[in-house]
Each structure stands twice: as C-alpha cells, then as structure tokens.
Design a protein around this motif. Structure first.
Motif, PDB file in Angstrom:
ATOM      1  N   LEU A  29       0.833  -1.203   0.000  1.00  0.00           N
ATOM      2  CA  LEU A  29       0.000   0.000   0.000  1.00  0.00           C
ATOM      3  C   LEU A  29       0.869   1.254   0.000  1.00  0.00           C
ATOM      4  O   LEU A  29       0.608   2.211  -0.752  1.00  0.00           O
ATOM      5  N   GLU A  30       1.901   1.278   0.841  1.00  0.00           N
ATOM      6  CA  GLU A  30       2.801   2.440   0.897  1.00  0.00           C
ATOM      7  C   GLU A  30       3.504   2.649  -0.437  1.00  0.00           C
ATOM      8  O   GLU A  30       3.665   3.788  -0.895  1.00  0.00           O
ATOM      9  N   ALA A  31       3.902   1.545  -1.074  1.00  0.00           N
ATOM     10  CA  ALA A  31       4.586   1.662  -2.369  1.00  0.00           C
ATOM     11  C   ALA A  31       3.648   2.223  -3.429  1.00  0.00           C
ATOM     12  O   ALA A  31       4.047   3.065  -4.248  1.00  0.00           O
ATOM     13  N   ARG A  32       2.397   1.787  -3.392  1.00  0.00           N
ATOM     14  CA  ARG A  32       1.428   2.297  -4.379  1.00  0.00           C
ATOM     15  C   ARG A  32       1.148   3.772  -4.166  1.00  0.00           C
ATOM     16  O   ARG A  32       0.985   4.533  -5.119  1.00  0.00           O
ATOM     17  N   LEU A  33       1.088   4.192  -2.885  1.00  0.00           N
ATOM     18  CA  LEU A  33       0.811   5.595  -2.581  1.00  0.00           C
ATOM     19  C   LEU A  33       2.058   6.461  -2.709  1.00  0.00           C
ATOM     20  O   LEU A  33       1.957   7.687  -2.772  1.00  0.00           O
ATOM     21  N   GLY A  34       3.235   5.841  -2.676  1.00  0.00           N
ATOM     22  CA  GLY A  34       4.471   6.597  -2.787  1.00  0.00           C
ATOM     23  C   GLY A  34       4.818   7.384  -1.543  1.00  0.00           C
ATOM     24  O   GLY A  34       5.460   8.440  -1.623  1.00  0.00           O
TER      25      GLY A  34
END
Length: 293
Positions: free
Chosen positions: A34-39
């Motif tokens: 999730l963090e990677a998708r949100l950046g």
C-alpha cells in the motif's frame, strides 16, 4: 486499506495479524505494498512500537470513512439481521462492569456475526487514535461533544458512602460540613474533585473535603471504601451491591448531589455504521431502563 486501518488501530502488526487471521509477514507485506502504491510512508516501525506519520494519519481518517461507507452498503444489501464485524467500545471500568456488560448478551444473541471489543479504563480514550467506535462517558452536567456525536443515555444517582467499620471508628457525619473532619477517598480526575456540592431544602452547600487517599480507578475507590479507609463519593450503579449487602452505608441522605449523566460518544466523521447504530440503540434502551432515575 482494511489491513492498514487494523494495524493503525491496534498499534501492532502481530495483534492485527491475529485479529485478521493472517501471518505477520503477510500483514507487513500488505501495508508495504500500500505504501509503495501511494508513494509515501504511512507507518513508522521500530522493534517496540508502530506510529502514524502525518500522511498515515490523514490516510487513516479517509480510509475509515471509505470502509464505513462500503460496510454500510453491504449491510443495507444484506439487511440489519446480518450485521457482522467488530465493535470497539470504550467505557469506565466500574460502570462498564456493572451496567454495560450485563446488557450485552441479549444484543449479541440477536446478532451472531458481531464481535465486541471492550476497552475499559477510567482514563478517557482518544476515540480517533484508539480506533473506538463508541465510548460511554459519565459527567455531571452536559458533556461538551467538541465536534463528536453525543447522545444522553441515563441519569445515575450520586451518593456519599462509608463502611460500617469506618463509621464505628470515626463517627457518622450529620451534615455536609462534618465531612471536612473526616478522611475522604478521591478518584483522580473524577467529578466532584475536592469540593462536594450538596442541595437540601433548595439550599446549596459546597464542602472542601480532606482527602487522605487518591486512587485512579473507581473499583479502587470502592475497594478502599469497603476496607474502611474513609468516606467516598460514588454512584448507585458503582456501589449498589455493596450498599444492599451492608458492606457500605449511604451517608447524608437528606442532602442531594447532582446526578451523574451517562453519555454515548461517537467519533466525528461520517454517519456511524449500522452495527454501531444498532448497539447504541440497544444501550440507550437497556441502560436507560436499568440505571435512570
């Protein structure tokens, strides 16, 4: 999103994994994805604790709203008889033990797919950061919601009490002013403080008591009073059993204290989910019938 919210509410990957019936690595991987998708970083992880970043706090608020709307849509489709999930309730220890827990069985019997998590503490929780769906709070006079949803549930009689052994040793106070000469027991942060306000024949009298004991929980105050350590201020719900069995004696009965008011407090934000509205209505009916007056 649901996994992230559970981790944020519990403050623990391990506990969130247990509640979600997933492995801890799976929970960590889902949040990382999730963090990677949100950046951006949502959670700060150390070996001992997890905390929200500013971005995480913002995302948590929005995520809760979206999940609540999704749950509302699902429950509207299935109908109120199929409520499911977990309801997180916060409440004071003594009131929760003696007034709330006894009325929960009938509610849960009607909704077999619901689970209830009780957060019992005499310190007031932060509804947002602690992930509380509904809090029970007790106050003398109206409660300032400060942007939260507030619903009054009941009135509870307040009274002054002592153990017979204390009264034999120290005497029975005849008027409120006599309390200034007695050992008193106070609960940190509770209503009343060191000034107790009585009404008799429309005359108001305030007495500054002399505390010898300070305790941070209502059950502690009750136990200390039963042990004969002094005179305490409590509620009929808190000490009803001890008064009935003679372990405690109500004092100064002609003099009245303002009643305590019991409130349900909902977090600010969207309309509460169907399951929260259902338990709120149940508590309003059950607690009001049991403790009002």
């Amino acid at each position: 999103m649901a996994v992230f919210v559970r981790v944020a509410n519990t403050g623990s990957l391990t506990r969130a994994a247990r509640e979600l019936k997933l492995s801890q690595p799976s929970v960590s991987r889902i949040v990382g994805t999730l963090e990677a998708r949100l950046g951006t970083t949502l959670l700060l992880r150390t070996t001992r604790s997890i905390s929200l970043t500013d971005a995480g706090a913002l995302y948590l608020d929005r995520a809760k709203r979206l999940l609540a709307e999704m749950e509302e849509a699902e429950q509207a489709t299935r109908g109120v008889d199929s409520l499911h999930g977990v309801i997180r309730l916060a409440m004071p220890v003594a009131y929760g033990t003696r007034a709330v827990i006894p009325v929960l069985p009938t509610f849960l019997a009607r909704h077999s797919d619901l689970k209830v998590e009780l957060v019992m503490s005499d310190a007031r929780q932060n509804l947002i950061t602690d992930g509380v769906d509904l809090a029970i709070r007790i106050n003398v006079g109206p409660l300032d919601g400060s942007g939260f949803g507030v619903r009054k549930l009941a009135l509870v009689e307040r009274l002054v009490m002592a153990a017979p052994a204390y009264l034999v040793a120290h005497g029975m106070p005849a008027t409120p002013s006599d309390l200034a000469k007695h050992d008193c027991i106070l609960q940190h942060g509770s209503f009343g403080g060191e000034s107790w306000r009585f009404t008799h024949n429309k005359t108001v009298t305030s007495v500054d008591v002399q505390p010898r004991f300070w305790i941070n929980s209502a059950p502690g105050v009750l136990a200390a009073t039963v042990a004969g350590l002094g005179i305490a201020l409590g509620t009929r719900v808190m000490a009803g059993e001890e008064l009935r069995t003679g372990q405690l004696t109500q004092l100064l009965q002609p003099y009245r204290l303002d009643p305590a008011e019991v409130y349900a407090v909902l977090p600010a934000g969207p309309r509460p989910s169907a399951k929260v509205r259902a338990i709120l209505d149940h508590l309003a009916a059950s607690i009001g019938a049991m403790t009002s007056g």
